[in-house]
Scaffold this motif. Structure first.
Motif, short mmCIF file in Angstrom:
data_model
loop_
_atom_site.label_atom_id
_atom_site.label_comp_id
_atom_site.label_asym_id
_atom_site.label_seq_id
_atom_site.Cartn_x
_atom_site.Cartn_y
_atom_site.Cartn_z
N GLU A 21 0.90 -1.24 0.08
CA GLU A 21 0.07 0.10 -0.05
C GLU A 21 1.04 1.30 -0.02
O GLU A 21 2.01 1.24 0.47
N VAL A 48 -4.28 -7.26 -8.50
CA VAL A 48 -5.37 -6.30 -8.40
C VAL A 48 -4.96 -4.99 -7.87
O VAL A 48 -4.26 -5.01 -6.85
N VAL A 49 -5.38 -3.93 -8.39
CA VAL A 49 -4.81 -2.81 -7.83
C VAL A 49 -5.98 -1.72 -7.57
O VAL A 49 -6.81 -1.60 -8.24
N TYR A 50 -5.99 -1.47 -6.25
CA TYR A 50 -7.15 -0.50 -5.90
C TYR A 50 -6.50 0.94 -5.88
O TYR A 50 -5.71 1.13 -5.17
N THR A 51 -7.23 1.67 -6.44
CA THR A 51 -6.71 3.13 -6.45
C THR A 51 -8.08 4.10 -5.56
O THR A 51 -9.17 3.87 -6.13
N LEU A 52 -7.65 4.99 -4.88
CA LEU A 52 -8.70 5.91 -4.19
C LEU A 52 -8.54 7.19 -4.86
O LEU A 52 -7.44 8.11 -4.68
N PRO A 53 -9.49 7.75 -5.85
CA PRO A 53 -9.45 8.98 -6.39
C PRO A 53 -9.18 10.15 -5.37
O PRO A 53 -9.86 9.77 -4.14
N ASN A 56 -11.60 11.18 -2.16
CA ASN A 56 -12.26 10.04 -1.44
C ASN A 56 -11.56 9.48 -0.24
O ASN A 56 -10.37 9.44 -0.05
N LYS A 57 -12.27 9.00 0.74
CA LYS A 57 -11.79 8.54 1.98
C LYS A 57 -11.80 7.01 2.35
O LYS A 57 -12.58 6.35 1.68
N LEU A 58 -10.73 6.31 2.64
CA LEU A 58 -10.66 5.15 3.06
C LEU A 58 -10.40 5.05 4.42
O LEU A 58 -9.28 5.41 4.85
#
Lengths: 74, 74
Positions: A21, A48-53, A56-58
């Motif tokens: 991460e 797999v790639v997760y991207t948070l524009p 946006n909150k994670l």
């Protein structure tokens, strides 16, 4: 898998096994993806790639007391 | 680790090794976390939970052609 890990470590924090991460710039992101695409085996690997524009909150919660590899960097 | 996987499989899709993902209700989330807390070893295990608050977007890109375990469910 080690070559994938080696590339990911250049840009991201190695959190656990096959999980990385980190916060990267758009430019770093495209370099990372380009490098990964050049070595991954489309038929054998599963990446797999997760991207948070932006904007946006994670939420990230650690359930255990074990040291967080990302602790001193984030 | 297997007991953790067993619990996670009740609520989430097993994507890879120690990685699970899925859409759960607030209630299911709290049940999952409660069950995990009851079995994890705080000193040995490392469990990170990412949650995406409603209204936030997460992009998910698969770089390979390998089947996506979450394919027919999402």
């Amino acid at each position: 898998m080690n070559r994938i890990k080696k590339i990911c470590r250049k840009y991201l924090i190695h959190l656990q096994k096959s999980v990385f991460e980190g916060a990267v710039t758009e430019g770093q992101y495209h370099k990372l993806i380009g490098e990964l695409r050049s070595i991954i085996d489309d038929k054998l690997d599963f990446v797999v790639v997760y991207t948070l524009p932006d904007g946006n909150k994670l939420n990230r919660t650690i359930l255990t007391d074990t040291p967080d590899p990302a602790d001193n960097l984030l």
